[in-house]
Design an enzyme around this catalytic site. Structure first.
Site, PDB file in Angstrom:
ATOM      1  N   GLY A  56      32.505  58.734 -55.057  1.00 25.24           N
ATOM      2  CA  GLY A  56      31.568  59.760 -55.511  1.00 25.24           C
ATOM      3  C   GLY A  56      30.208  59.466 -54.924  1.00 25.24           C
ATOM      4  O   GLY A  56      29.955  58.345 -54.478  1.00 25.24           O
ATOM      5  N   CYS A  83      35.825  52.921 -53.671  1.00 26.37           N
ATOM      6  CA  CYS A  83      34.401  53.099 -53.384  1.00 26.37           C
ATOM      7  C   CYS A  83      33.604  53.174 -54.691  1.00 26.37           C
ATOM      8  O   CYS A  83      33.519  52.201 -55.413  1.00 26.37           O
ATOM      9  CB  CYS A  83      34.187  54.319 -52.486  1.00 26.37           C
ATOM     10  SG  CYS A  83      32.522  54.420 -51.824  1.00 26.37           S
ATOM     11  N   TYR A  84      33.035  54.344 -55.031  1.00 27.36           N
ATOM     12  CA  TYR A  84      32.301  54.440 -56.293  1.00 27.36           C
ATOM     13  C   TYR A  84      33.191  53.998 -57.456  1.00 27.36           C
ATOM     14  O   TYR A  84      32.726  53.343 -58.388  1.00 27.36           O
ATOM     15  CB  TYR A  84      31.825  55.883 -56.522  1.00 27.36           C
ATOM     16  CG  TYR A  84      31.062  56.050 -57.810  1.00 27.36           C
ATOM     17  CD1 TYR A  84      29.714  55.742 -57.893  1.00 27.36           C
ATOM     18  CD2 TYR A  84      31.712  56.484 -58.973  1.00 27.36           C
ATOM     19  CE1 TYR A  84      29.016  55.860 -59.095  1.00 27.36           C
ATOM     20  CE2 TYR A  84      31.025  56.617 -60.170  1.00 27.36           C
ATOM     21  CZ  TYR A  84      29.676  56.300 -60.222  1.00 27.36           C
ATOM     22  OH  TYR A  84      29.003  56.407 -61.411  1.00 27.36           O
ATOM     23  N   HIS A 170      37.688  53.252 -47.957  1.00 34.73           N
ATOM     24  CA  HIS A 170      38.472  54.459 -48.278  1.00 34.73           C
ATOM     25  C   HIS A 170      39.871  54.375 -47.680  1.00 34.73           C
ATOM     26  O   HIS A 170      40.065  54.733 -46.512  1.00 34.73           O
ATOM     27  CB  HIS A 170      37.753  55.702 -47.759  1.00 34.73           C
ATOM     28  CG  HIS A 170      36.531  56.033 -48.536  1.00 34.73           C
ATOM     29  ND1 HIS A 170      36.562  56.780 -49.689  1.00 34.73           N
ATOM     30  CD2 HIS A 170      35.237  55.677 -48.354  1.00 34.73           C
ATOM     31  CE1 HIS A 170      35.351  56.888 -50.189  1.00 34.73           C
ATOM     32  NE2 HIS A 170      34.513  56.224 -49.394  1.00 34.73           N
ATOM     33  N   GLU A 172      42.240  56.305 -48.186  1.00 31.64           N
ATOM     34  CA  GLU A 172      42.824  57.639 -48.024  1.00 31.64           C
ATOM     35  C   GLU A 172      42.483  58.290 -46.687  1.00 31.64           C
ATOM     36  O   GLU A 172      43.106  59.270 -46.306  1.00 31.64           O
ATOM     37  CB  GLU A 172      42.395  58.561 -49.177  1.00 31.64           C
ATOM     38  CG  GLU A 172      40.943  59.022 -49.170  1.00 31.64           C
ATOM     39  CD  GLU A 172      39.969  58.009 -49.768  1.00 31.64           C
ATOM     40  OE1 GLU A 172      40.325  56.812 -49.851  1.00 31.64           O
ATOM     41  OE2 GLU A 172      38.846  58.406 -50.126  1.00 31.64           O
ATOM     42  N   SER A 224      53.191  89.822 -48.740  1.00 31.11           N
ATOM     43  CA  SER A 224      52.218  90.237 -47.729  1.00 31.11           C
ATOM     44  C   SER A 224      52.697  89.882 -46.332  1.00 31.11           C
ATOM     45  O   SER A 224      52.133  90.320 -45.347  1.00 31.11           O
ATOM     46  CB  SER A 224      50.896  89.528 -47.989  1.00 31.11           C
ATOM     47  OG  SER A 224      51.045  88.140 -47.728  1.00 31.11           O
ATOM     48  N   GLY A 225      53.741  89.039 -46.255  1.00 33.31           N
ATOM     49  CA  GLY A 225      54.144  88.511 -44.950  1.00 33.31           C
ATOM     50  C   GLY A 225      53.501  87.164 -44.686  1.00 33.31           C
ATOM     51  O   GLY A 225      53.893  86.460 -43.769  1.00 33.31           O
ATOM     52  N   VAL A 227      52.349  83.147 -45.645  1.00 34.14           N
ATOM     53  CA  VAL A 227      53.216  82.035 -46.028  1.00 34.14           C
ATOM     54  C   VAL A 227      53.296  81.851 -47.545  1.00 34.14           C
ATOM     55  O   VAL A 227      54.366  81.595 -48.089  1.00 34.14           O
ATOM     56  CB  VAL A 227      52.807  80.716 -45.308  1.00 34.14           C
ATOM     57  CG1 VAL A 227      51.357  80.384 -45.530  1.00 34.14           C
ATOM     58  CG2 VAL A 227      53.676  79.555 -45.730  1.00 34.14           C
ATOM     59  N   ASP A 228      52.183  82.009 -48.266  1.00 34.19           N
ATOM     60  CA  ASP A 228      52.206  81.701 -49.700  1.00 34.19           C
ATOM     61  C   ASP A 228      53.093  82.656 -50.486  1.00 34.19           C
ATOM     62  O   ASP A 228      53.943  82.218 -51.266  1.00 34.19           O
ATOM     63  CB  ASP A 228      50.784  81.713 -50.278  1.00 34.19           C
ATOM     64  CG  ASP A 228      49.886  80.706 -49.579  1.00 34.19           C
ATOM     65  OD1 ASP A 228      50.428  79.775 -48.937  1.00 34.19           O
ATOM     66  OD2 ASP A 228      48.660  80.848 -49.658  1.00 34.19           O
ATOM     67  N   SER A 229      52.896  83.954 -50.273  1.00 37.60           N
ATOM     68  CA  SER A 229      53.728  84.892 -51.042  1.00 37.60           C
ATOM     69  C   SER A 229      55.190  84.783 -50.607  1.00 37.60           C
ATOM     70  O   SER A 229      56.096  84.950 -51.422  1.00 37.60           O
ATOM     71  CB  SER A 229      53.213  86.327 -50.912  1.00 37.60           C
ATOM     72  OG  SER A 229      53.365  86.815 -49.603  1.00 37.60           O
ATOM     73  N   ALA A 230      55.418  84.467 -49.335  1.00 33.28           N
ATOM     74  CA  ALA A 230      56.807  84.355 -48.851  1.00 33.28           C
ATOM     75  C   ALA A 230      57.521  83.168 -49.495  1.00 33.28           C
ATOM     76  O   ALA A 230      58.659  83.281 -49.955  1.00 33.28           O
ATOM     77  CB  ALA A 230      56.814  84.217 -47.333  1.00 33.28           C
ATOM     78  N   LYS A 367      48.826  73.170 -49.414  1.00 36.59           N
ATOM     79  CA  LYS A 367      49.348  74.062 -48.352  1.00 36.59           C
ATOM     80  C   LYS A 367      50.441  73.390 -47.509  1.00 36.59           C
ATOM     81  O   LYS A 367      51.447  74.009 -47.182  1.00 36.59           O
ATOM     82  CB  LYS A 367      48.189  74.483 -47.447  1.00 36.59           C
ATOM     83  CG  LYS A 367      48.530  75.575 -46.472  1.00 36.59           C
ATOM     84  CD  LYS A 367      48.339  76.917 -47.118  1.00 36.59           C
ATOM     85  CE  LYS A 367      48.420  78.061 -46.142  1.00 36.59           C
ATOM     86  NZ  LYS A 367      48.113  79.336 -46.819  1.00 36.59           N
TER      87      LYS A 367
END
Ligand code: XMP
Length: 511
Positions: A56, A83-84, A170, A172, A224-225, A227-230, A367
């Protein structure tokens, strides 16, 4: 299920909290981000396998510095401070954190000092990524110092008896060479997590949850075509089969063959009940003579709602609506409390009074997990790896009036751009690549004839999140192939220009 017990990442205000959670998931352990305001009792009620404190921007010494109830240290849950987070552990448990004047930013050499499960089988010297002003100068009583750097006497600390660990760097970020190994050592060897969070288990869990939520009710999903809705549709279909009906509105403003592709994938390949509303005439008619970009958006948004509502009414008994809301949307709207999320992500801005209950099978996914799930479910690459496409479609890439003829020109030019970008192997690494049709015509010469026709603007950008973008340095030969094909193959076009504006000051779209 085992993986519903999370590793919690407490967000102390770092831009890296999401990245930590993603890395944990890449190690196949389910993780969630929680706000630091969450009471420790509530965190413990989730039965976490472990708790990670993020970094942070604050100093532990400033008034109101983010903190946590020290009861967390007595709970017997393994803790890793980054870190923090490590400084917070040190300062709360009686160590010392000071501004030493030797902050470290970027690549730093780390020396491992004593055997630690976190550094097991790692070289004693390694490169880590640092970003801190304060340093831990004294570890609390009972803690061993496990690593140092030239500027930080305590770059790693641990109390093995209480299972409390901290690192100043870090793990990550990719620049920390052994970061993923360290995280895995913490997750598997300290916290005893099993790598059970896999794409298969994600699907199994989502399927089970959707079944529990909807029972035998009817469900609809706007496609919608994208990726998410598909992926959301494919997951829900796997869960409840015929109870799902998908509604796909063909606005006439889609890319060439896009409607056929959606139909082919969902109706034929997945045998999903699909209502394909062919509404091109209505949309294009409503845009007659409209030039202002915001008016275009408004007209299309409203028309979309009307058409979708009509289709939903025909399926009168549907009680649930599927939405492709993702985890970052939920985190950004309040750290796991979903109360204020729903209005943002309604399909095409559907109104609240539709009285659907929402089904959000992707609400826990990032995603990249959504794409992996899509692949696992057998969705075609063209859908899973699709570049983002604006809701109002080609209407905001046709500057000025939208007519059937101008849509035809743009669709054909856009198809060439997409084909050539894919052929060059650039489709995935470029954020968006497309054609724009401006409202001017220019003079050219073809054969012996003078032409007076439209130019096509080629736009290709790199970006991480669409907030900022840079123009893509496309190879000259790709530019040349696109230009010559567009001019030769698309009647009505006699010139191609490349847009080399970044965002800001430009935007990605032209309208
Ligand atoms: P701009 O043009 O603002 O676009 O740099 C940023 C990202 O958003 C997409 N975009 C839209 N998406 N409805 C959408 O759903 C819209 O009205 C809209 N306008 C832009 C754009 O494609 C880019 O990814």
């Amino acid at each position: 299920m085992e993986h519903t017990r999370p590793v919690l990442v407490v967000d102390f205000g770092a831009q890296y909290a999401q990245l930590i959670a993603r890395r944990v998931r890449e190690a196949h352990v389910y993780s969630e981000i929680v706000p630091r305001s969450m009471p420790v009792s509530e965190m413990l009620a989730r039965r976490p396998h472990a708790i990670i404190f993020s970094g942070g921007p604050a100093s532990v010494h400033v008034d109101g510095a983010p903190s946590i109830d020290p009861a967390v240290y007595e709970a017997g849950v393994p803790i890793l401070g980054i870190c923090y987070g490590a400084q917070l552990i040190a300062s709360q448990l009686g160590g010392e954190v000071r501004k030493t004047g030797t902050g470290e930013y970027g690549r730093t050499e780390l020396e491992v000092l004593s055997p630690s499960v976190l550094f097991a089988e790692q070289p004693l010297e390694q490169i880590v990524w640092m970003s801190h002003g304060d340093s831990i100068t004294d570890a609390p009583a009972g803690f061993a110092v496990t690593a140092k750097t030239p500027g930080t006497p305590v770059a790693g600390l641990e109390d093995r008896d209480r299972s409390i660990y901290g690192v100043q760097f870090h793990p990550e970020v990719m620049h920390t060479e052994r970061g993923m190994e360290l995280l895995k050592a913490f997750l598997y060897d300290v916290a005893g997590c099993a790598p059970t969070w896999t794409h298969v288990s994600i699907i199994e869990q989502a399927v089970q949850e959707v079944r529990e939520q909807v029972g035998d009710a009817r469900v609809i999903c706007g496609l919608s075509g994208g990726v998410d809705s598909a992926v959301a549709a494919a997951l829900v279909h796997k869960a409840i089969g015929d109870q799902l009906t998908c509604v796909f509105v063909d606005t006439g403003l889609l890319r060439l063959h896009e409607a056929d592709q959606v139909e082919e994938t969902f109706r034929r390949q997945f045998s999903i009940d699909l209502v394909h509303v062919k509404a091109a005439d209505r949309f294009v008619g409503a845009l007659d003579d409209v030039i202002d970009p915001e008016r275009k958006r408004k007209i299309i948004g409203e028309m979309f709602i009307r058409v979708f509502e009509e289709a939903a009414r025909d399926l009168g008994d549907a009680k649930y609506l599927v939405q492709g809301t993702l985890y970052p949307d939920i985190v950004e709207s309040g750290g796991g409390e979903n109360a204020n999320i729903k209005s943002h992500h309604n399909v095409g801005g559907l109104p609240d009074d539709m009285e659907f209950e929402l089904v959000e099978p992707l609400r826990n996914l990032f995603k990249d997990e959504v794409r992996a799930v899509g692949e696992e479910l057998g969705l075609p690459e063209e859908i899973v790896w699709r570049q983002p496409f604006p809701g109002p479609g080609l209407a905001v890439r046709i500057v000025g009036t939208v007519t059937p003829e101008r849509i035809r020109i743009l669709q054909q030019a856009d198809a060439v751009v997409m084909e050539e970008i894919k052929r060059a192997g650039l489709y995935r690494e470029i954020w968006q690549s497309f054609a724009v049709l401006p409202a001017v015509r220019t003079v050219g010469v073809m054969g012996d004839d003078r032409t007076y026709a439209y130019p096509i603007i080629l736009r290709a950008v790199t970006s991480d999140d669409a907030m900022t973008a840079d123009w893509a340095r496309l190879p000259y030969d790709v530019l040349e192939r696109i230009a010559s094909r567009v001019i030769n193959e698309v009647p009505g076009v006699n010139r191609v220009a490349y847009d080399i504006t970044s965002k800001p000051p430009g935007t990605i779209e032209w309208e």
